[in-house]
Design an enzyme around this catalytic site. Structure first.
Site, short mmCIF file in Angstrom:
data_model
loop_
_atom_site.label_atom_id
_atom_site.label_comp_id
_atom_site.label_asym_id
_atom_site.label_seq_id
_atom_site.Cartn_x
_atom_site.Cartn_y
_atom_site.Cartn_z
N THR A 69 98.79 -46.89 23.46
CA THR A 69 97.59 -46.07 23.55
C THR A 69 96.76 -46.46 22.34
O THR A 69 97.04 -46.04 21.22
CB THR A 69 97.94 -44.57 23.52
OG1 THR A 69 98.82 -44.28 24.61
CG2 THR A 69 96.70 -43.70 23.61
N PRO A 70 95.76 -47.34 22.54
CA PRO A 70 95.12 -48.05 21.43
C PRO A 70 94.13 -47.23 20.61
O PRO A 70 92.92 -47.47 20.63
CB PRO A 70 94.45 -49.23 22.12
CG PRO A 70 94.13 -48.71 23.48
CD PRO A 70 95.26 -47.79 23.84
N CYS A 71 94.65 -46.31 19.82
CA CYS A 71 93.79 -45.51 18.95
C CYS A 71 93.12 -46.37 17.88
O CYS A 71 92.10 -45.97 17.31
CB CYS A 71 94.59 -44.36 18.32
SG CYS A 71 96.10 -44.87 17.52
N HIS A 72 93.67 -47.55 17.63
CA HIS A 72 93.05 -48.45 16.64
C HIS A 72 91.69 -48.94 17.10
O HIS A 72 90.90 -49.43 16.29
CB HIS A 72 93.99 -49.63 16.33
CG HIS A 72 94.27 -50.51 17.50
ND1 HIS A 72 95.24 -50.20 18.44
CD2 HIS A 72 93.70 -51.68 17.92
CE1 HIS A 72 95.27 -51.15 19.36
NE2 HIS A 72 94.34 -52.04 19.08
#
Length: 169
Positions: A137-140
């Site tokens: 889950t690419p919160c970056h």
């Protein structure tokens, strides 16, 4: 009484040690660190009542290999099933994050707008900070409105490396 069984697998990556933990339903926790003991401690803190054990199942090992390969720049992220706990709001934010294409970033305020909560940029930032499955889950990929990287629970240096790997910066 234990709540559930969770297997974990550790890998070396260019971003440091990687821990991937999963239930029989999917990945429930991803973390980066410098020492395996530190990662196992954080896993225990996240799931204090779970029965934790080193991965012996093929799915958990395969999911860890997939995430490690992506972080090393050797492959695209494959669909990894998730089994995450969170509020309805957090789950909406995390679903929106998974729709951000590789190589792109969005401002926290834009994520808020996309989930229909235009004034909830700070709450979106909190949901990103509490994301239990970074990279998957690419919160970056969420940055400040002014283009600054903003924060990252796993360290801004890791966020920068991930964004460079994806061609976003």
């Amino acid at each position: 009484m234990r709540e559930t069984a969770i297997e974990y697998s550790l890998r070396s990556t260019p971003l440091g040690r990687l821990l991937v933990a999963a239930t029989t339903r999917g990945v429930c926790f991803v973390d980066f660190g410098t020492r395996d003991e530190e990662l196992r401690r954080r896993l225990t803190e996240e799931f204090p009542f779970a029965e934790l054990r080193s991965a012996s199942s093929t799915p958990t090992k395969s999911w860890a290999d997939s995430i490690a390969s992506y972080v090393a720049g050797r492959s695209e992220m494959t669909d990894v099933p998730l089994d995450v706990r969170g509020s309805q709001f957090q789950k909406r934010v995390w679903a929106a994050l998974r729709k951000i294409p590789r190589g792109e970033t969005l401002a926290y305020s834009e994520v808020a707008r996309r989930i229909g909560q235009a004034t909830a940029a700070r709450a979106v930032a909190q949901a990103c900070a509490s994301n239990p499955t970074p990279v998957v889950t690419p919160c970056h990929r969420v940055i400040a409105k002014d283009g600054a990287l903003g924060g990252y629970a796993r360290g801004v240096a890791r966020k920068r490396k991930l964004l460079k790997l994806e061609g976003a910066i």
